[in-house]
Scaffold this motif. Structure first.
Motif, PDB file in Angstrom:
ATOM      1  N   GLY A  65       0.808  -1.205   0.000  1.00 33.08           N
ATOM      2  CA  GLY A  65       0.000   0.000   0.000  1.00 33.08           C
ATOM      3  C   GLY A  65       0.843   1.258   0.000  1.00 33.08           C
ATOM      4  O   GLY A  65       2.085   1.207  -0.033  1.00 33.08           O
ATOM      5  N   LEU A  66       0.162   2.377   0.068  1.00 35.38           N
ATOM      6  CA  LEU A  66       0.869   3.654   0.074  1.00 35.38           C
ATOM      7  C   LEU A  66       1.718   3.829   1.330  1.00 35.38           C
ATOM      8  O   LEU A  66       2.784   4.443   1.274  1.00 35.38           O
ATOM      9  N   LEU A  67       1.289   3.269   2.455  1.00 37.19           N
ATOM     10  CA  LEU A  67       2.108   3.364   3.661  1.00 37.19           C
ATOM     11  C   LEU A  67       3.441   2.635   3.464  1.00 37.19           C
ATOM     12  O   LEU A  67       4.484   3.110   3.916  1.00 37.19           O
ATOM     13  N   ASP A  68       3.420   1.516   2.755  1.00 40.76           N
ATOM     14  CA  ASP A  68       4.665   0.810   2.455  1.00 40.76           C
ATOM     15  C   ASP A  68       5.592   1.695   1.620  1.00 40.76           C
ATOM     16  O   ASP A  68       6.807   1.727   1.842  1.00 40.76           O
ATOM     17  N   LEU A  69       5.006   2.423   0.674  1.00 37.89           N
ATOM     18  CA  LEU A  69       5.807   3.351  -0.127  1.00 37.89           C
ATOM     19  C   LEU A  69       6.377   4.478   0.738  1.00 37.89           C
ATOM     20  O   LEU A  69       7.524   4.884   0.558  1.00 37.89           O
ATOM     21  N   VAL A  70       5.580   4.973   1.661  1.00 37.50           N
ATOM     22  CA  VAL A  70       6.044   6.042   2.556  1.00 37.50           C
ATOM     23  C   VAL A  70       7.204   5.548   3.401  1.00 37.50           C
ATOM     24  O   VAL A  70       8.225   6.236   3.548  1.00 37.50           O
ATOM     25  N   LEU A  71       7.078   4.360   3.959  1.00 35.73           N
ATOM     26  CA  LEU A  71       8.160   3.804   4.769  1.00 35.73           C
ATOM     27  C   LEU A  71       9.421   3.598   3.932  1.00 35.73           C
ATOM     28  O   LEU A  71      10.534   3.864   4.388  1.00 35.73           O
ATOM     29  N   THR A  72       9.244   3.156   2.705  1.00 35.89           N
ATOM     30  CA  THR A  72      10.376   2.972   1.800  1.00 35.89           C
ATOM     31  C   THR A  72      11.020   4.313   1.475  1.00 35.89           C
ATOM     32  O   THR A  72      12.243   4.451   1.514  1.00 35.89           O
ATOM     33  N   ALA A  73      10.199   5.309   1.174  1.00 37.78           N
ATOM     34  CA  ALA A  73      10.728   6.645   0.862  1.00 37.78           C
ATOM     35  C   ALA A  73      11.474   7.230   2.053  1.00 37.78           C
ATOM     36  O   ALA A  73      12.502   7.890   1.891  1.00 37.78           O
ATOM     37  N   GLU A  74      10.971   6.991   3.240  1.00 37.23           N
ATOM     38  CA  GLU A  74      11.624   7.503   4.440  1.00 37.23           C
ATOM     39  C   GLU A  74      13.019   6.892   4.594  1.00 37.23           C
ATOM     40  O   GLU A  74      13.997   7.607   4.826  1.00 37.23           O
ATOM     41  N   GLU A  75      13.126   5.591   4.450  1.00 40.03           N
ATOM     42  CA  GLU A  75      14.436   4.939   4.582  1.00 40.03           C
ATOM     43  C   GLU A  75      15.353   5.321   3.428  1.00 40.03           C
ATOM     44  O   GLU A  75      16.554   5.509   3.607  1.00 40.03           O
ATOM     45  N   PHE A  76      14.788   5.461   2.242  1.00 37.61           N
ATOM     46  CA  PHE A  76      15.545   5.902   1.071  1.00 37.61           C
ATOM     47  C   PHE A  76      16.121   7.295   1.326  1.00 37.61           C
ATOM     48  O   PHE A  76      17.284   7.568   1.048  1.00 37.61           O
ATOM     49  N   GLY A  77      15.308   8.172   1.867  1.00 33.73           N
ATOM     50  CA  GLY A  77      15.721   9.550   2.114  1.00 33.73           C
ATOM     51  C   GLY A  77      16.802   9.695   3.166  1.00 33.73           C
ATOM     52  O   GLY A  77      17.520  10.689   3.199  1.00 33.73           O
ATOM     53  N   ARG A  78      16.941   8.729   4.016  1.00 30.82           N
ATOM     54  CA  ARG A  78      18.000   8.780   5.033  1.00 30.82           C
ATOM     55  C   ARG A  78      19.381   8.656   4.414  1.00 30.82           C
ATOM     56  O   ARG A  78      20.356   9.122   4.978  1.00 30.82           O
ATOM     57  N   ARG A  79      19.485   8.013   3.266  1.00 31.70           N
ATOM     58  CA  ARG A  79      20.775   7.774   2.613  1.00 31.70           C
ATOM     59  C   ARG A  79      20.897   8.435   1.246  1.00 31.70           C
ATOM     60  O   ARG A  79      21.985   8.535   0.713  1.00 31.70           O
ATOM     61  N   ILE A  80      19.783   8.804   0.658  1.00 33.33           N
ATOM     62  CA  ILE A  80      19.727   9.394  -0.680  1.00 33.33           C
ATOM     63  C   ILE A  80      20.584   8.610  -1.679  1.00 33.33           C
ATOM     64  O   ILE A  80      21.552   9.107  -2.220  1.00 33.33           O
ATOM     65  N   PRO A  81      20.226   7.354  -1.910  1.00 34.75           N
ATOM     66  CA  PRO A  81      20.966   6.522  -2.869  1.00 34.75           C
ATOM     67  C   PRO A  81      20.909   7.086  -4.289  1.00 34.75           C
ATOM     68  O   PRO A  81      19.982   7.818  -4.646  1.00 34.75           O
ATOM     69  N   SER A  82      21.880   6.721  -5.078  1.00 36.31           N
ATOM     70  CA  SER A  82      21.979   7.193  -6.464  1.00 36.31           C
ATOM     71  C   SER A  82      21.157   6.310  -7.392  1.00 36.31           C
ATOM     72  O   SER A  82      21.679   5.631  -8.275  1.00 36.31           O
ATOM     73  N   ALA A  83      19.862   6.312  -7.157  1.00 34.70           N
ATOM     74  CA  ALA A  83      18.940   5.523  -7.965  1.00 34.70           C
ATOM     75  C   ALA A  83      17.563   6.179  -7.881  1.00 34.70           C
ATOM     76  O   ALA A  83      17.189   6.712  -6.847  1.00 34.70           O
ATOM     77  N   PRO A  84      16.814   6.136  -8.978  1.00 33.65           N
ATOM     78  CA  PRO A  84      15.512   6.823  -9.034  1.00 33.65           C
ATOM     79  C   PRO A  84      14.351   5.999  -8.496  1.00 33.65           C
ATOM     80  O   PRO A  84      13.355   5.787  -9.178  1.00 33.65           O
ATOM     81  N   LEU A  85      14.459   5.545  -7.274  1.00 32.31           N
ATOM     82  CA  LEU A  85      13.426   4.680  -6.711  1.00 32.31           C
ATOM     83  C   LEU A  85      12.079   5.382  -6.570  1.00 32.31           C
ATOM     84  O   LEU A  85      11.043   4.832  -6.953  1.00 32.31           O
ATOM     85  N   ILE A  86      12.064   6.583  -6.028  1.00 31.16           N
ATOM     86  CA  ILE A  86      10.786   7.247  -5.734  1.00 31.16           C
ATOM     87  C   ILE A  86      10.023   7.537  -7.022  1.00 31.16           C
ATOM     88  O   ILE A  86       8.835   7.196  -7.144  1.00 31.16           O
ATOM     89  N   GLU A  87      10.687   8.135  -7.998  1.00 26.50           N
ATOM     90  CA  GLU A  87       9.992   8.458  -9.242  1.00 26.50           C
ATOM     91  C   GLU A  87       9.568   7.193  -9.991  1.00 26.50           C
ATOM     92  O   GLU A  87       8.509   7.153 -10.614  1.00 26.50           O
ATOM     93  N   SER A  88      10.365   6.136  -9.891  1.00 28.06           N
ATOM     94  CA  SER A  88       9.988   4.884 -10.537  1.00 28.06           C
ATOM     95  C   SER A  88       8.802   4.232  -9.834  1.00 28.06           C
ATOM     96  O   SER A  88       7.906   3.691 -10.490  1.00 28.06           O
ATOM     97  N   ALA A  89       8.783   4.287  -8.503  1.00 29.27           N
ATOM     98  CA  ALA A  89       7.644   3.732  -7.761  1.00 29.27           C
ATOM     99  C   ALA A  89       6.365   4.489  -8.088  1.00 29.27           C
ATOM    100  O   ALA A  89       5.296   3.884  -8.234  1.00 29.27           O
ATOM    101  N   VAL A  90       6.470   5.803  -8.234  1.00 26.00           N
ATOM    102  CA  VAL A  90       5.299   6.605  -8.614  1.00 26.00           C
ATOM    103  C   VAL A  90       4.825   6.190 -10.006  1.00 26.00           C
ATOM    104  O   VAL A  90       3.629   5.990 -10.240  1.00 26.00           O
ATOM    105  N   ALA A  91       5.765   6.034 -10.938  1.00 23.83           N
ATOM    106  CA  ALA A  91       5.403   5.686 -12.315  1.00 23.83           C
ATOM    107  C   ALA A  91       4.768   4.298 -12.400  1.00 23.83           C
ATOM    108  O   ALA A  91       3.745   4.123 -13.059  1.00 23.83           O
ATOM    109  N   THR A  92       5.351   3.306 -11.721  1.00 21.26           N
ATOM    110  CA  THR A  92       4.780   1.961 -11.796  1.00 21.26           C
ATOM    111  C   THR A  92       3.431   1.900 -11.085  1.00 21.26           C
ATOM    112  O   THR A  92       2.515   1.216 -11.547  1.00 21.26           O
ATOM    113  N   ASN A  93       3.304   2.639  -9.983  1.00 19.74           N
ATOM    114  CA  ASN A  93       2.023   2.697  -9.290  1.00 19.74           C
ATOM    115  C   ASN A  93       0.963   3.296 -10.217  1.00 19.74           C
ATOM    116  O   ASN A  93      -0.156   2.784 -10.311  1.00 19.74           O
ATOM    117  N   LEU A  94       1.317   4.364 -10.897  1.00 20.79           N
ATOM    118  CA  LEU A  94       0.396   4.996 -11.838  1.00 20.79           C
ATOM    119  C   LEU A  94       0.038   4.046 -12.974  1.00 20.79           C
ATOM    120  O   LEU A  94      -1.141   3.904 -13.331  1.00 20.79           O
TER     121      LEU A  94
END
Length: 153
Positions: A65-94
């Motif tokens: 669900g969207l909460l899973d995405l929020v939790l993922t984005a939160e952990e992603f944001g702690r390290r700011i990895p060099s990969a487009p996870l957030i925009e890709s998750a938005v695109a696949t969700n759409l």
């Protein structure tokens, strides 16, 4: 009302924190600075199914669900990895949300490729202007960019 995280959500956060701590070190982020993209890291993220975690199971996604995405984005944001996870998750969700009898074959094929980890899909933040996507995070490394053209995706 109990608003605490479920065991699965706590496990997700812990596993992502461990993964991003290990895979997104400051040295690795700096090494990817010229493009802001680490293909090796992206392969691992795609293999984990993170970009399609909120796509329905019947479409090949993780069914989260969207909460899973929020939790993922939160952990992603702690390290700011060099990969487009957030925009890709938005695109696949759409893409997952527009599936159905009226979805074009190209949209179904693109979703299947993204879910399989064979395509990196991003999303433009503004409608097309003169046929060109503007403000498309990861547009330089994406295989496809979803954008609005008038009222069509």
């Amino acid at each position: 009302m109990d608003l605490s995280y479920s065991d699965e959500q706590r496990d997700l956060r812990e596993s992502l924190a461990t993964f991003f701590s290990k895979e997104s070190t400051p040295e690795r982020v700096r090494a990817a600075e010229p493009t802001g993209f680490d293909p090796g890291l992206w392969e691992k993220i795609a293999a984990m199914g993170l970009p399609s975690m909120a796509v329905a199971h019947d479409l090949g996604g993780g069914g989260g669900g969207l909460l899973d995405l929020v939790l993922t984005a939160e952990e992603f944001g702690r390290r700011i990895p060099s990969a487009p996870l957030i925009e890709s998750a938005v695109a696949t969700n759409l893409l997952g949300r527009v599936q159905g009898a009226r979805a074009p074959d190209a949209a179904r094929e693109l979703l299947a490729e993204a879910v399989a980890g064979d395509a990196l899909v991003s999303v433009a933040l503004e409608p097309l202007r003169a046929g060109v996507a503007k403000l498309a995070p990861a547009g330089a490394v994406a295989d496809a960019v979803l954008a609005l053209d008038g009222d069509e995706l």
